[in-house]
Design a protein around this motif. Structure first.
Motif: not given
Length: 349
Positions: A35-37, A175-177, A185-193, A195-204
């Motif tokens: 439900p988050l991602w 830790h990302l999750d 939960a704390a109301g500190r998330l300023d981005a849609d997860p 959408v954020m996911l589309t800007h994330l990748d794994l490097e090594e």
């Protein structure tokens, strides 16, 4: 007024139409959607079977935020976080069955109230988790699907580079999750997860992103550190940690037995013990009476000292480079976390 009814509602007892009933979390459906991602995960047979074992089900009754859940709205469970990590692994490494299984099992050693009791009686959730996955019922499940418990142990034990473990100071999927879920939960998330996911990748095996998304993640990391050093966390965590020590000293309960309790069982044990009953009620129903100051020098002499074991400050790579090189201003924000207090004096007013 005309009334229109679905034809299935007109069926008699002998004419029932079999229809599937929606489900999501416990592996009854072929696809789990976090439900988050909002990542749909087609579950493998081994994942379905693991989700039905006691060690995985137990995580549904362990709060991810530990004692902080008493004074905040961080009420989601370790199982929710575990499934979030599985979703991230399935997104980045969908065909890596071993890593997916490791994601499901990475938190099975957690104590009741998560990190609150780490170190008491020598308890270490990482070591406990490795013991649990080598024993019944986890090991037989793995073997039925051709997966060696030792291979999972290696993926979780830091013996190989893994997106679940990563390297010191660098952001991994676990830790990302945690940071993003806690931020929501704390109301500190300023981005849609999603959408954020589309800007994330794994490097090594390390999370990498662009500068703007890195700034959002650093903000979440800093917010989490401030939560851990706040009255909300320090007051309740210090009390419950004291209660656990008192429970072990005044009952036949062993540290190993304490470690495998779920949160409701722990609270029941506190309420059943004369040495912990009163303060257990106070911390749940009168937490406003707790006073917390930084340092050991001041505060009520009847109080107690409390120290944080660590403050998490892992950072993503920015455009594939360490944050100190590619975004020094963000690195400075993380470095400032070292100035946060880690020792406190706590007492009841």
């Amino acid at each position: 007024m005309a009334i229109h009814m679905d034809q299935s509602s007109l069926q008699g007892p002998g004419d029932e139409i079999a229809r599937s009933v929606p489900t999501n979390v416990v592996g009854m459906a072929p696809v789990f959607t976090d439900p988050l991602w909002r990542i749909p995960v087609r579950l493998n047979p081994v994942e379905v079977e693991l989700l039905r074992t006691e060690p995985l089900r137990r995580l549904h009754f362990i709060t991810h935020g530990g004692a902080t859940t008493i004074t905040t709205l961080q009420s989601y469970s370790r199982l929710e976080h575990t499934l979030g990590v599985l979703a991230l692994v399935a997104h980045f490494r969908p065909e890596d069955e071993l890593l997916r299984v490791a994601a499901l099992l990475h938190d099975i050693g957690h104590l009741p109230l998560s990190h609150t009791f780490e170190g008491i009686g020598g308890l270490d959730h990482h070591a406990i988790g490795l013991q649990v996955l080598r024993a019944e019922p986890i090991r037989p499940v793995l073997e039925r699907h051709g997966i060696g418990a030792e291979a999972v142990t290696a993926a979780l034990g830091g013996q190989q580079l893994s997106p679940l473990i990563g390297r010191s100071g660098l952001l991994n999927l676990d830790h990302l999750d945690s940071f993003v879920r806690s931020g929501r939960a704390a109301g500190r998330l300023d981005a849609d997860p999603a959408v954020m996911l589309t800007h994330l990748d794994l490097e090594e095996s390390v999370v990498s992103t662009d500068h703007e998304t890195a700034a959002s993640l650093v903000s979440l990391v800093c917010g989490e550190a401030r939560l851990h050093t706040s009255w909300d966390s320090v007051g309740t965590s210090s009390v419950v940690r004291r209660l656990a020590g008192r429970l072990l000293d005044n009952t036949t309960l062993t540290p190993a037995q304490l470690a495998r309790m779920a949160d409701p069982q722990l609270w029941s044990a506190f309420d059943s013990c004369a040495a912990t009953r009163a303060e257990s009620g106070m911390v749940r129903y009168e937490p406003h009476r707790l006073k917390v100051v930084a340092g050991h020098a001041s505060g009520d002499p009847s109080g107690w000292d409390f120290s944080l074991r660590k403050i998490y400050s892992s950072a993503p790579l920015v455009e594939g480079e360490r944050i100190e090189v590619s975004a020094p201003e963000l690195a400075a924000e993380l470095n400032a976390l070292r100035l946060l207090p880690t020792t406190f004096r706590v007492w009841w007013s």
